[in-house]
Design a protein around this motif. Structure first.
Motif, PDB file in Angstrom:
ATOM      1  N   PRO A  98       0.803  -1.230   0.000  1.00 43.21           N
ATOM      2  CA  PRO A  98       0.000   0.000   0.000  1.00 43.21           C
ATOM      3  C   PRO A  98       0.833   1.276   0.000  1.00 43.21           C
ATOM      4  CG  PRO A  98      -0.771  -1.519   1.697  1.00 43.21           C
ATOM      5  CD  PRO A  98       0.483  -2.096   1.134  1.00 43.21           C
ATOM      6  N   ALA A  99       2.036   1.213   0.526  1.00 46.82           N
ATOM      7  CA  ALA A  99       2.901   2.394   0.558  1.00 46.82           C
ATOM      8  C   ALA A  99       3.504   2.704  -0.807  1.00 46.82           C
ATOM      9  CB  ALA A  99       4.023   2.185   1.576  1.00 46.82           C
ATOM     10  N   ARG A 100       3.368   1.776  -1.754  1.00 42.12           N
ATOM     11  CA  ARG A 100       3.972   1.971  -3.076  1.00 42.12           C
ATOM     12  C   ARG A 100       2.935   2.132  -4.186  1.00 42.12           C
ATOM     13  NH1 ARG A 100       8.951  -1.593  -4.233  1.00 42.12           N
ATOM     14  NH2 ARG A 100       9.087   0.045  -5.770  1.00 42.12           N
ATOM     15  N   VAL A 101       1.712   2.479  -3.823  1.00 42.09           N
ATOM     16  CA  VAL A 101       0.696   2.751  -4.839  1.00 42.09           C
ATOM     17  C   VAL A 101       1.134   3.981  -5.621  1.00 42.09           C
ATOM     18  CG1 VAL A 101      -1.709   3.406  -5.224  1.00 42.09           C
ATOM     19  CG2 VAL A 101      -1.156   1.692  -3.486  1.00 42.09           C
ATOM     20  N   ASP A 102       1.127   3.884  -6.929  1.00 41.39           N
ATOM     21  CA  ASP A 102       1.554   4.980  -7.801  1.00 41.39           C
ATOM     22  C   ASP A 102       0.355   5.904  -8.061  1.00 41.39           C
ATOM     23  OD1 ASP A 102       2.493   6.670  -9.794  1.00 41.39           O
ATOM     24  OD2 ASP A 102       3.473   5.059 -10.922  1.00 41.39           O
ATOM     25  N   PHE A 103       0.144   6.832  -7.131  1.00 36.57           N
ATOM     26  CA  PHE A 103      -1.007   7.722  -7.237  1.00 36.57           C
ATOM     27  C   PHE A 103      -0.886   8.694  -8.409  1.00 36.57           C
ATOM     28  CE2 PHE A 103      -1.521   6.314  -2.831  1.00 36.57           C
ATOM     29  CZ  PHE A 103      -2.850   5.937  -2.866  1.00 36.57           C
ATOM     30  N   THR A 104       0.316   9.008  -8.819  1.00 41.52           N
ATOM     31  CA  THR A 104       0.484   9.884  -9.989  1.00 41.52           C
ATOM     32  C   THR A 104      -0.012   9.178 -11.241  1.00 41.52           C
ATOM     33  OG1 THR A 104       2.368  10.984  -8.955  1.00 41.52           O
ATOM     34  CG2 THR A 104       2.152  11.201 -11.362  1.00 41.52           C
ATOM     35  N   LEU A 105       0.366   7.926 -11.417  1.00 40.36           N
ATOM     36  CA  LEU A 105      -0.129   7.147 -12.553  1.00 40.36           C
ATOM     37  C   LEU A 105      -1.641   6.995 -12.480  1.00 40.36           C
ATOM     38  CD1 LEU A 105       0.135   5.310 -15.039  1.00 40.36           C
ATOM     39  CD2 LEU A 105       0.642   3.418 -13.445  1.00 40.36           C
ATOM     40  N   LEU A 106      -2.167   6.670 -11.303  1.00 41.64           N
ATOM     41  CA  LEU A 106      -3.615   6.503 -11.169  1.00 41.64           C
ATOM     42  C   LEU A 106      -4.348   7.792 -11.487  1.00 41.64           C
ATOM     43  CD1 LEU A 106      -3.839   4.249  -7.978  1.00 41.64           C
ATOM     44  CD2 LEU A 106      -3.875   3.572 -10.397  1.00 41.64           C
ATOM     45  N   ARG A 107      -3.832   8.924 -11.013  1.00 39.42           N
ATOM     46  CA  ARG A 107      -4.458  10.213 -11.338  1.00 39.42           C
ATOM     47  C   ARG A 107      -4.487  10.430 -12.846  1.00 39.42           C
ATOM     48  NH1 ARG A 107      -0.620  14.525 -10.394  1.00 39.42           N
ATOM     49  NH2 ARG A 107      -0.103  13.878 -12.506  1.00 39.42           N
ATOM     50  N   ASP A 108      -3.383  10.137 -13.514  1.00 37.11           N
ATOM     51  CA  ASP A 108      -3.322  10.331 -14.959  1.00 37.11           C
ATOM     52  C   ASP A 108      -4.287   9.399 -15.696  1.00 37.11           C
ATOM     53  OD1 ASP A 108      -1.425  12.259 -14.414  1.00 37.11           O
ATOM     54  OD2 ASP A 108       0.278  11.029 -15.055  1.00 37.11           O
ATOM     55  N   LEU A 109      -4.413   8.170 -15.229  1.00 36.10           N
ATOM     56  CA  LEU A 109      -5.375   7.230 -15.826  1.00 36.10           C
ATOM     57  C   LEU A 109      -6.810   7.702 -15.613  1.00 36.10           C
ATOM     58  CD1 LEU A 109      -3.720   3.881 -14.687  1.00 36.10           C
ATOM     59  CD2 LEU A 109      -3.850   4.740 -17.044  1.00 36.10           C
ATOM     60  N   LEU A 110      -7.079   8.215 -14.427  1.00 41.25           N
ATOM     61  CA  LEU A 110      -8.427   8.722 -14.141  1.00 41.25           C
ATOM     62  C   LEU A 110      -8.749   9.947 -14.991  1.00 41.25           C
ATOM     63  CD1 LEU A 110      -8.394   8.288 -10.273  1.00 41.25           C
ATOM     64  CD2 LEU A 110      -9.777   6.977 -11.905  1.00 41.25           C
ATOM     65  N   ARG A 111      -7.790  10.832 -15.115  1.00 46.83           N
ATOM     66  CA  ARG A 111      -8.012  12.037 -15.940  1.00 46.83           C
ATOM     67  C   ARG A 111      -8.263  11.661 -17.396  1.00 46.83           C
ATOM     68  NH1 ARG A 111      -3.608  16.417 -13.559  1.00 46.83           N
ATOM     69  NH2 ARG A 111      -4.791  16.812 -11.658  1.00 46.83           N
ATOM     70  N   ALA A 112      -7.476  10.729 -17.890  1.00 47.68           N
ATOM     71  CA  ALA A 112      -7.653  10.295 -19.285  1.00 47.68           C
ATOM     72  C   ALA A 112      -9.019   9.652 -19.473  1.00 47.68           C
ATOM     73  CB  ALA A 112      -6.545   9.325 -19.679  1.00 47.68           C
ATOM     74  N   THR A 113      -9.446   8.879 -18.512  1.00 50.80           N
ATOM     75  CA  THR A 113     -10.768   8.252 -18.581  1.00 50.80           C
ATOM     76  C   THR A 113     -11.866   9.307 -18.573  1.00 50.80           C
ATOM     77  OG1 THR A 113      -9.945   6.256 -17.493  1.00 50.80           O
ATOM     78  CG2 THR A 113     -12.335   6.620 -17.441  1.00 50.80           C
ATOM     79  N   ALA A 114     -11.752  10.264 -17.662  1.00 48.80           N
ATOM     80  CA  ALA A 114     -12.779  11.301 -17.545  1.00 48.80           C
ATOM     81  C   ALA A 114     -12.857  12.169 -18.798  1.00 48.80           C
ATOM     82  CB  ALA A 114     -12.498  12.168 -16.328  1.00 48.80           C
ATOM     83  N   GLN A 115     -11.724  12.424 -19.436  1.00 53.98           N
ATOM     84  CA  GLN A 115     -11.691  13.292 -20.614  1.00 53.98           C
ATOM     85  C   GLN A 115     -12.053  12.565 -21.901  1.00 53.98           C
ATOM     86  OE1 GLN A 115      -7.747  14.951 -20.404  1.00 53.98           O
ATOM     87  NE2 GLN A 115      -8.218  16.139 -18.584  1.00 53.98           N
ATOM     88  N   ALA A 116     -11.999  11.240 -21.880  1.00 56.48           N
ATOM     89  CA  ALA A 116     -12.299  10.465 -23.082  1.00 56.48           C
ATOM     90  C   ALA A 116     -13.791  10.471 -23.387  1.00 56.48           C
ATOM     91  CB  ALA A 116     -11.811   9.025 -22.913  1.00 56.48           C
ATOM     92  N   GLU A 117     -14.095  10.354 -24.646  1.00 58.06           N
ATOM     93  CA  GLU A 117     -15.489  10.148 -25.042  1.00 58.06           C
ATOM     94  C   GLU A 117     -15.934   8.789 -24.508  1.00 58.06           C
ATOM     95  OE1 GLU A 117     -17.550  12.236 -26.709  1.00 58.06           O
ATOM     96  OE2 GLU A 117     -15.950  13.717 -26.578  1.00 58.06           O
ATOM     97  N   PRO A 118     -17.231   8.609 -24.259  1.00 59.97           N
ATOM     98  CA  PRO A 118     -17.683   7.280 -23.840  1.00 59.97           C
ATOM     99  C   PRO A 118     -17.191   6.224 -24.847  1.00 59.97           C
ATOM    100  CG  PRO A 118     -19.465   8.857 -23.673  1.00 59.97           C
ATOM    101  CD  PRO A 118     -18.312   9.547 -24.374  1.00 59.97           C
ATOM    102  N   GLY A 119     -16.785   5.107 -24.322  1.00 61.03           N
ATOM    103  CA  GLY A 119     -16.243   4.073 -25.194  1.00 61.03           C
ATOM    104  C   GLY A 119     -16.509   2.686 -24.652  1.00 61.03           C
ATOM    105  N   LYS A 120     -16.015   1.718 -25.364  1.00 59.78           N
ATOM    106  CA  LYS A 120     -16.223   0.328 -25.030  1.00 59.78           C
ATOM    107  C   LYS A 120     -15.398  -0.058 -23.800  1.00 59.78           C
ATOM    108  CE  LYS A 120     -16.001  -4.273 -26.966  1.00 59.78           C
ATOM    109  NZ  LYS A 120     -15.575  -5.104 -28.085  1.00 59.78           N
ATOM    110  N   VAL A 121     -16.025  -0.818 -22.928  1.00 60.43           N
ATOM    111  CA  VAL A 121     -15.308  -1.369 -21.769  1.00 60.43           C
ATOM    112  C   VAL A 121     -15.205  -2.875 -21.923  1.00 60.43           C
ATOM    113  CG1 VAL A 121     -16.014   0.490 -20.223  1.00 60.43           C
ATOM    114  CG2 VAL A 121     -17.407  -1.551 -20.362  1.00 60.43           C
ATOM    115  N   CYS A 122     -14.158  -3.427 -21.331  1.00 59.86           N
ATOM    116  CA  CYS A 122     -13.964  -4.867 -21.455  1.00 59.86           C
ATOM    117  C   CYS A 122     -14.816  -5.623 -20.449  1.00 59.86           C
ATOM    118  CB  CYS A 122     -12.504  -5.238 -21.279  1.00 59.86           C
ATOM    119  SG  CYS A 122     -11.809  -4.837 -19.683  1.00 59.86           S
TER     120      CYS A 122
END
Length: 122
Positions: A98-122
């Protein structure tokens, strides 16, 4: 009387050593996924775009790790280089410490998801 928030209830049941990281992850999801709906799906917190049938993001406390589910293949593909350094399944990014969770990467993934047009999920 206020209804019980199911994600808060979920967090109250996780081990103490992971609660801080999971609480921070939840706060990050709530701040970055503006307009998404938070709920419990398949026993874990999930975030669904309004009008969508399936969640695009979820996370969970697993027996051996914290998991972050990124169900958008287009976002995973766009971040392939950064994800390559992590323990990743098809859609699950795993953090064993838990001390090594990459919150910077997660933030960037979340931002990209939020900014993306709705799309297909697996």
């Amino acid at each position: 009387m206020d209804p019980v928030d199911p994600v808060t209830t979920y967090l109250s049941g996780v081990p103490d050593e992971r609660r801080e990281a999971l609480t921070r992850l939840r706060e990050l999801c709530l701040s970055e996924l503006t307009g998404f709906e938070e709920h419990i799906a398949y026993g874990m917190p999930a975030y669904v775009r309004p009008g969508a049938e399936a969640g695009e993001i979820a996370w969970a406390n697993q027996k051996q790790y914290i998991s972050f589910y990124l169900m958008r293949t287009d976002i995973r593909d766009a971040f392939a280089d950064r994800l390559a350094a992590h323990d990743m399944g098809k859609a699950c990014l795993r953090f064993r410490n838990p001390a090594r969770v990459d919150f910077t990467l997660l933030r960037d993934l979340l931002r990209a998801t939020a900014q993306a047009e709705p799309g297909k999920v697996c």
